[in-house]
Design a protein around this motif. Sequence first.
Motif, PDB file in Angstrom:
ATOM      1  N   UNK A   1     -38.302  40.064 -42.605  1.00 53.28           N
ATOM      2  CA  UNK A   1     -37.418  39.563 -41.628  1.00 53.28           C
ATOM      3  C   UNK A   1     -36.312  38.739 -42.161  1.00 53.28           C
TER       4      UNK A   1
ATOM      5  N   UNK B   1     -33.876  40.727 -44.291  1.00 57.52           N
ATOM      6  CA  UNK B   1     -33.011  41.544 -43.636  1.00 57.52           C
ATOM      7  C   UNK B   1     -31.718  40.363 -42.904  1.00 57.52           C
ATOM      8  N   UNK B   2     -32.581  39.592 -42.633  1.00 63.69           N
ATOM      9  CA  UNK B   2     -31.262  38.334 -41.783  1.00 63.69           C
ATOM     10  C   UNK B   2     -30.349  37.859 -42.877  1.00 63.69           C
TER      11      UNK B   2
ATOM     12  N   UNK C   1     -27.675  40.584 -43.740  1.00 61.61           N
ATOM     13  CA  UNK C   1     -26.868  40.810 -42.357  1.00 61.61           C
ATOM     14  C   UNK C   1     -25.800  39.667 -42.239  1.00 61.61           C
TER      15      UNK C   1
ATOM     16  N   UNK D   1     -25.538  47.082 -41.338  1.00 59.03           N
ATOM     17  CA  UNK D   1     -27.189  47.478 -41.473  1.00 59.03           C
ATOM     18  C   UNK D   1     -26.435  49.164 -41.353  1.00 59.03           C
TER      19      UNK D   1
ATOM     20  N   UNK E   1     -33.306  30.440 -35.011  1.00 61.38           N
ATOM     21  CA  UNK E   1     -33.035  31.508 -35.837  1.00 61.38           C
ATOM     22  C   UNK E   1     -32.939  32.734 -35.135  1.00 61.38           C
ATOM     23  N   UNK E   2     -33.714  33.116 -34.092  1.00 67.29           N
ATOM     24  CA  UNK E   2     -33.471  34.279 -33.303  1.00 67.29           C
ATOM     25  C   UNK E   2     -31.917  34.133 -32.664  1.00 67.29           C
TER      26      UNK E   2
ATOM     27  N   UNK F   1     -29.673  35.151 -35.437  1.00 61.44           N
ATOM     28  CA  UNK F   1     -29.689  36.679 -35.923  1.00 61.44           C
ATOM     29  C   UNK F   1     -28.860  37.585 -35.016  1.00 61.44           C
ATOM     30  N   UNK F   2     -28.969  37.222 -33.801  1.00 62.76           N
ATOM     31  CA  UNK F   2     -28.268  38.068 -32.772  1.00 62.76           C
ATOM     32  C   UNK F   2     -26.766  37.723 -32.906  1.00 62.76           C
TER      33      UNK F   2
ATOM     34  N   UNK G   1     -25.355  39.539 -36.070  1.00 62.15           N
ATOM     35  CA  UNK G   1     -25.159  40.882 -35.843  1.00 62.15           C
ATOM     36  C   UNK G   1     -23.884  41.222 -34.621  1.00 62.15           C
ATOM     37  N   UNK G   2     -23.998  40.280 -33.874  1.00 62.87           N
ATOM     38  CA  UNK G   2     -22.745  40.633 -32.698  1.00 62.87           C
ATOM     39  C   UNK G   2     -21.519  40.615 -33.601  1.00 62.87           C
TER      40      UNK G   2
ATOM     41  N   UNK H   1     -20.742  43.399 -35.682  1.00 65.11           N
ATOM     42  CA  UNK H   1     -20.620  44.851 -34.783  1.00 65.11           C
ATOM     43  C   UNK H   1     -19.073  44.988 -34.747  1.00 65.11           C
TER      44      UNK H   1
ATOM     45  N   UNK I   1     -17.690  47.173 -36.949  1.00 64.86           N
ATOM     46  CA  UNK I   1     -17.937  48.636 -36.851  1.00 64.86           C
ATOM     47  C   UNK I   1     -17.199  49.354 -35.867  1.00 64.86           C
ATOM     48  N   UNK I   2     -16.874  48.653 -34.847  1.00 62.07           N
ATOM     49  CA  UNK I   2     -15.871  49.136 -33.842  1.00 62.07           C
ATOM     50  C   UNK I   2     -14.457  49.119 -34.197  1.00 62.07           C
TER      51      UNK I   2
END
Lengths: 330, 330
Positions: free
Chosen positions: A260, A263-264, A267, A273, A311-312, A315-316, A319-320, A323, A326-327
């Motif tokens: 974890x 990966x974090x 990212x 990802x 940390x949680x 992470x979010x 990634x946000x 994102x 990607x868009x």
Amino acid sequence: MSERLASKPRSREKPERPRRRRIDPDWIRRNGVYVALVLLLAINVAITDNFVSDATLRLQLIQVTPVLIVALGMALVIGTQGIDLSVGAVMALAAALIPLYIGYGTGVAIAIAVLAGGVSGALAGTLVARIGVQPIIATLGIMVAGRGVANLFGGEIKSIRDPGMVALGSGSLLGVPYVVVIAAVVAAVTWFLVRRSNFGRQLVAIGGNKRAAELGGLPVPRVLLTTYILCGLLAALAGVLLAARSQASDPTKVGLLVELSAITAVVLGGTPLSGGQVRIAGTIAGALLMQLITATLIFHDIPDSTAQIAQAVIVVAAVYVQLGRRKARP
Amino acid sequence: MTTTVAAAPAGSGGTRARVARVAQRQGALVILVASVLAATLAFDSFGTAGNLENIALQASFLAVVALGMTFVIMSGGIDLSVGSVFALGGVLAAWGSRYGTLAALLVPLVVCGAIGLVQGLVIARGGLPPFIVTLAGLLFARGLLLLISDEGATTYKVPPGSAFRELAQGGLLGIGYPIWIVLVAFGIGGLLLRRSSYGSTVLAIGGQEDAADLMGLPVLRTKVIAYTTCGVLAGFGGLLMASYTSSGVTVLGVGMELEVISAVVLGGTLLTGGAGTVLGSLVGVLLLQVIRNVINQVGSLNSNWQAVISGTILLVVVTAQRWLAKVEGR
């Protein structure tokens, strides 16, 4: 796709939008991790006692090495649009093998431990590349089985008193700890592989569009297999270094949740990802940032629980931010 | 219209393809029956009513969690947070039981449901990868657990004489309540999947999300419901465990997400989503539990073999799934 259709006529009406350009979201996405790292360093310099010292710096660098080395391998795998959940178990397996073979000499024990990581990576790579099992499931199986094998070999906590291993764990070269030197070499080699080698170009192409790479005649299975083997080798190396530093191996604890963290770090460093890109410098910064976040919370006596929640959220958020890219570039 | 959606993933005809399809769906059942028969013949103590009920009872905690995971995986997602949420549910139930049975039931279900709801909203509305969001959920729930147990307690006792204990320790017709609960829950789950528009929407999203969206199916709502249910059921599993052991243990559920995912995949649900059965997950859970029980029966065998065998079976089954899918022409 619908976004592109919708935005076309608007862009014809207003071809220039310089105000929006000033805060280029893509720039933040690419360099946010460096900004965050510098900011957090500055904050620590300002508010943490004894932060600016040789000892603190050394300790932080030493502590980040296992995760960093694992993260570099993970970055390669994520670049192929894969994921490797087995790295923690591989670390444990490698660490468990050291006390078993240390009697044959330090070099032999290390070689066997690192090779075991390569074998595990080869298994994951075969399942993913030849059989077509999803990376997350293939490596999940290896993770479960691998931790079991590590426990079977290792049994209970074993201390490692071998002088070679002790030197590897606590020695230094020109004042820089060996483990940090090794991590730096691994980072340089990985960077070279990704940016300068044929293998790296093929890896990134496969991650970007596997079907196209296949049609273009790239040796897709071979590259995927190599990538997972590299990831396994690096995870095992991280396990060896951890065992050398702690002078012990505890198969139930070594590398727990390291997948974890790795990966974090990848990212956070800006490797999407969705594959097709590998950012080595970003991954290093991501690992350092994670280490610094943990350290900052520890320095200021913030409990483990809050650290995990923080940390949680990080992470979010990371990634946000990703994102958006990607868009923006479908 | 909804039935067409559910039937859509079925492959083309042909005997070979049909056999492959049955093997893929029922493979775990065949292995389960074979291993139960073999174990009954090999160990006198295996086939006893007491031991079989024990297996069913132990499996019931995992089965409840696996039911929620089945729907999430069928919708093309994944929920890595269930292990932490399971532990959180158990601790909250044990804590709540001090204030009566109603509190013991409501507190964990509401909190765990809320975590599932938030995860679902972030995944469905924000469009973030489920893997990352629920990974953060894993950290978050574990952090929350540490936060509420910061008095240093790793175990919360259910007060003696609390009616809450009856929930998992009592029984009907000589069979423990948890087993009944699992049977009823899976019955409802099966009906929901095959007979309700919610079930067919879940399968449609897993099959092809864009298509489901274009067809006007409530993609957002369905995903949020799936993750919320998964959170509630994970919490409920922990609650049952707390009632059974009369205590809430904070260190429970580490690595449980992997066990649950293994069970669901073993049961024939495709990790890519869009196909699977509820009953298959129950079979998968039972298979894992039988393996665990057999290893206990052998006695001399190190309990770590359980992880090795579970992981190996998972890898064999997914390899077989891929191979069968090829035969089936998918």
